[in-house]
Design an enzyme around this catalytic site. Sequence first.
Site, mmCIF file in Angstrom:
data_model
loop_
_atom_site.group_PDB
_atom_site.id
_atom_site.type_symbol
_atom_site.label_atom_id
_atom_site.label_comp_id
_atom_site.label_asym_id
_atom_site.label_seq_id
_atom_site.Cartn_x
_atom_site.Cartn_y
_atom_site.Cartn_z
ATOM 1 N N ASP A 82 94.487 14.430 12.822
ATOM 2 C CA ASP A 82 94.119 14.707 14.215
ATOM 3 C C ASP A 82 95.226 14.198 15.147
ATOM 4 O OD1 ASP A 82 92.386 15.519 16.257
ATOM 5 O OD2 ASP A 82 91.420 13.552 16.391
ATOM 6 N N HIS A 83 95.697 15.050 16.038
ATOM 7 C CA HIS A 83 96.705 14.668 17.038
ATOM 8 C C HIS A 83 97.966 14.032 16.452
ATOM 9 C CE1 HIS A 83 94.284 15.652 20.549
ATOM 10 N NE2 HIS A 83 93.256 15.061 19.956
ATOM 11 N N ASP A 104 100.387 17.858 17.776
ATOM 12 C CA ASP A 104 100.051 17.909 19.203
ATOM 13 C C ASP A 104 101.309 17.612 20.010
ATOM 14 O OD1 ASP A 104 99.175 17.723 21.747
ATOM 15 O OD2 ASP A 104 97.629 16.209 21.381
ATOM 16 N N ASN A 254 85.640 19.415 17.754
ATOM 17 C CA ASN A 254 85.996 18.019 17.423
ATOM 18 C C ASN A 254 85.014 17.026 18.027
ATOM 19 O OD1 ASN A 254 88.286 19.172 16.359
ATOM 20 N ND2 ASN A 254 89.700 17.792 17.381
HETATM 21 P P1 13P Z 1 85.404 13.391 21.796
HETATM 22 O O1 13P Z 1 86.015 12.173 22.417
HETATM 23 O O2 13P Z 1 84.722 14.243 22.828
HETATM 24 O O3 13P Z 1 84.486 13.068 20.669
HETATM 25 O O4 13P Z 1 86.606 14.290 21.215
HETATM 26 C C1 13P Z 1 87.155 14.013 19.956
HETATM 27 C C2 13P Z 1 88.408 14.772 19.690
HETATM 28 O O5 13P Z 1 88.787 15.697 20.371
HETATM 29 C C3 13P Z 1 89.186 14.356 18.509
HETATM 30 O O6 13P Z 1 90.403 15.037 18.415
HETATM 31 O O1 G3H Z 2 90.936 12.723 20.042
HETATM 32 C C1 G3H Z 2 91.064 11.730 19.359
HETATM 33 C C2 G3H Z 2 89.987 11.012 18.657
HETATM 34 O O2 G3H Z 2 88.886 10.734 19.460
HETATM 35 C C3 G3H Z 2 90.566 9.832 17.958
HETATM 36 O O3 G3H Z 2 90.646 8.727 18.776
HETATM 37 O O4 G3H Z 2 92.991 7.907 18.599
HETATM 38 O O5 G3H Z 2 91.120 6.346 19.258
HETATM 39 O O6 G3H Z 2 91.299 7.209 16.903
HETATM 40 P P1 G3H Z 2 91.595 7.467 18.349
HETATM 41 ZN ZN ZN Z 3 91.270 15.571 20.297
#
Ligand code: 13P
Ligand code: G3H
Ligand code: ZN
Length: 309
Positions: A82-83, A104, A254
């Site tokens: 993720d990201h 990202d 997500n």
């Molecule tokens: P939320 O903070 O709305 O749960 O979004 C999570 C997200 O986009 C993780 O990439």
């Molecule tokens: O969009 C990101 C997720 O909510 C993950 O959050 O970077 O604090 O683990 P984090």
């Molecule tokens: Zn996100």
Amino acid sequence: MPLVTSTEMFKKAYEGGYAIGAFNVNNMETIQGIVSAAKEENAPLILQVSSGARKYANPIYLRHLIEAAVEDTGLPIVMHLDHGDTFELCKDCIENGFTSVMIDASSHPFEENIKITKKVVEYAHDHGVVVEAELGKLAGIEDDVKVKDADAAYTDPDQVEEFVGRTGVDSLAIAIGTSHGAYKFKGEAKLRFDILEKVAEKLPGFPIVLHGASSVIPEYAQMIEQYGGSMPGAKGVPEDLLRKAASMAVCKINIDSDLRMAFTAAVRKHFSENPTHFDPRQYLTDARALIKECVKHKLVNVLGCNGKA
Ligand code: 13P
Ligand code: G3H
Ligand code: ZN
């Protein structure tokens, strides 16, 4: 069944008018809560790991926990970054068992976003891994994603065809008004479905991703308040808007903040009712159970992916 990519999942989700839940994971109990919900609902899953999760848990532990979830359930599960913010991070995940990565580069100008994304796509595709990219900027703050409200920008539908064409990316996260975290809207919650419609017209059949899609479930906010916490003004995306997005081109939704709130609400309640407990298994059992309940609710009532594994 080994870990899978999201290709088949997204194709079926697009055609079926539902979305796959992409849940952020940081520890064993959260993973167990999510996968036991998915097992009972026979739902496909995306388990995603952020840079913050890697720092917290050590990537090796998370990878093996996710592999354990696959072995335990036999469900189609995607292990997704993720990201990811650099080529190097994506490469590291690709080399270590991930079946999907997000690059990202949305904070960079359009041409630079294309350049970085294309480099990740070429490497990922050579290794049988799929790639999600982002165009437009979501507001919100987590460990490694910090975009001020004023810097947030809706996705420009006139850019998506060129972006997808030139990068070869497999799915695209767009900004239509959601934001990260538990404080998404000050006033009325509004999503730009007109942008989503235009994007879908430009990219027929192409899977769109919605980040920042927690609903901030009122029951958990109330529990947190009732048991000594405070989240004034917390507000998420109404579930009917998410259902509408899932019935359109959005194939991946997500969710992280709702899981954090469920976990925290359960632990707060546990200690309030059992002040003498000090065995982590006692309060983590409650946290895991509420994560499961939360995910079941999402799979059935928000995403519509129950029975689709
Ligand atoms: P939320 O903070 O709305 O749960 O979004 C999570 C997200 O986009 C993780 O990439
Ligand atoms: O969009 C990101 C997720 O909510 C993950 O959050 O970077 O604090 O683990 P984090
Ligand atoms: Zn996100």
